[in-house]
Design an enzyme around this catalytic site. Structure first.
Site: not given
Ligand code: UD1
Length: 430
Positions: A409, A22-23, A317, A131, A126
């Site tokens: 999902r 999915k990711n 995850d 986030r 989620c």
């Molecule tokens: C992706 C994955 C999700 C997984 C996560 C971490 C997909 C669709 N989802 O989510 O399943 O759990 O990686 O491996 O691929 N953060 C900030 N500012 C930002 C963006 C992120 O502070 O602008 C923080 C988030 O709150 C979190 C951390 O960075 O604490 C990591 O998040 P991120 O790697 O961005 O997760 P996703 O890409 O949303």
């Protein structure tokens, strides 16, 4: 609303086909916005998040045709989807669509790169933490974009002549922000160097697909990625990599219930850290042709401490699922979550099955119990919900998991895959 009923106690034996990730599928689908040619993706999983993104892409003007559904002997099937975006019909991604899934926010990268502007709703997803999107904003600003927040939307505008390559180091590792920078910088003028980039296999998969489309990218899979911008990208054909989270989830299920299962169509090297933890917990895991074999011993689970970290560390995850496994370990283990601050909602649901877990900040202390007992439980987020399923498989009696839409999902045909291996799992539609 659908529920899943599980009668626990059976060992798992047989073959579980692993779906496309999915990711990886989500950013790959979004990359179709970068070209007016056709991008063909094979092995696209059939999941609620994917269907939702298909709708969002359709809204932006992507012409989508789905075909090639094939049944294989091991019960797997794969979908091939063709995406053609001759012109972008709309550079706005509205709240009604984006609020359902955080990853749809990532369209901001290609829209900005191809059209010079985008208006994208702040995301949902989620409820596992705050986030924020600050890293996306800073990264795109580094490429010269003007970014402004207005009534729940981000308005992004590229400079005259398009985005400009730059050197930018993320203060924190983000998978999504790395995806977006990769896509945006591929069509920027000049060279971009991303520091502290996410190293997840899904980032490498996206980079490989972009390279097949004509992008000039090196270093994906390391912390420093270099992108030399090109003026346009072409179509390509790309196969979505196997889902390492689904792989790890079923491996943990077998470790917990006992049995002997081959996870087909996956690759052990995608999840070394998790496999190591599963082995330390007592299951035998080996690479076999075309997949992974897991032999679980059910009642003899050893306690193992884990800490979630960006790749190649233990994946957040798989944290909930591993905690599920540890509830039946012979001793005390600790699970520390460092990525998302609110990712322990499964704790109280696991407790309903008889687990003994205490929380202290970002660390859960799990005292293994000799048996879990089935109970009604509620899915709270995508990965948490599957931890309840695997705990239910190992529990005595009946577990009823409600709010199953979370599971849909991210887990393709879960009940069918488990049933084929001897589990008693059924979906109840009210
Ligand atoms: C992706 C994955 C999700 C997984 C996560 C971490 C997909 C669709 N989802 O989510 O399943 O759990 O990686 O491996 O691929 N953060 C900030 N500012 C930002 C963006 C992120 O502070 O602008 C923080 C988030 O709150 C979190 C951390 O960075 O604490 C990591 O998040 P991120 O790697 O961005 O997760 P996703 O890409 O949303």
């Amino acid at each position: 609303m659908d529920r899943i009923r599980i009668v626990g106690g059976n060992a798992l034996n047989g073959i579980i086909p692993i779906s496309g990730a999915k990711n990886a599928a989500l950013p790959l689908m979004i990359a179709s916005l970068l070209t007016s040619d056709t991008l063909t993706l094979e092995n696209v999983p059939h999941l609620a998040d994917v269907e939702n993104l298909l709708r969002i892409l359709g809204n932006h003007g992507v012409d989508i045709s789905v075909n090639g559904r094939r049944e294989h002997q091991d019960g797997s099937y794969s979908r091939t989807v063709h995406f053609t975006c001759r012109t972008i019909a709309d550079t706005t991604a509205p709240y009604e669509l984006v609020s359902k899934m955080r990853a749809s926010f990532w369209v901001i990268g290609p829209l900005l790169a191809r059209c010079g502007q985008a208006r994208v709703s702040l995301p949902g997803g989620c409820a596992i933490g705050t986030r924020p999107v600050d890293l996306f904003i800073e990264g795109l600003q580094a490429l010269g974009a003007e970014m402004e927040i207005d009534s729940g939307y981000i308005n992004a505008k590229a400079p005259e002549g398009g985005l400009i390559g730059a050197r930018y180091t993320f203060p924190k590792v983000s998978v999504g922000a790395t995806h977006v920078m990769l896509m945006a910088a591929s069509l920027a003028r000049g060279t971009t160097v991303i520091g502290n980039a996410a190293r997840e296999p899904e980032v490498v998969d996206l980079a490989n697909c972009l390279i097949a489309m004509g992008a000039k990218i090196s270093g994906a899979g390391t912390s420093t990625i270099t992108i030399e911008g090109v003026t346009s990208l072409s179509g390509a054909r790309h196969r979505v990599l196997p889902d390492r989270i689904e792989t790890g989830t079923y491996a943990m299920a077998v470790a917990m219930t006992g049995g002997d299962v081959t996870l087909s169509g996956t690759d052990i090297s995608l999840l070394d850290t998790a496999i190591e933890a599963i082995r330390r917990a007592g299951a035998e895991v080996s690479a076999v042709e075309g997949g992974i074999r897991v032999i679980g011993h059910g009642d003899q689970i050893r306690p193992v401490d884990i800490v979630t970290e960006p790749y190649p560390g233990f994946p957040t995850d798989l944290q909930a699922q591993f905690m599920g496994l540890m509830t039946r370990a012979q001793g005390v283990s600790h699970v520390t979550e460092t990525i998302f601050e609110n990712r322990f909602m499964h704790v109280q649901e696991l407790a309903r099955l008889g687990a003994k877990i205490t929380l202290n900040g970002q660390t859960a202390r799990i005292e293994g119990v000799s048996r879990l007992r089935g109970a009604p439980v509620m899915a709270t987020d995508l990965r948490a919900s599957v931890s309840l399923v695997i705990a239910g498989l190992a529990a005595e009696g009946e577990t009823m998991v409600s709010r199953v839409y979370h599971l849909d999902r991210g887990f393709e045909r879960l009940e069918e895959k488990l049933t084929r291996c001897g589990a008693i799992v059924e979906r109840i539609s009210d």
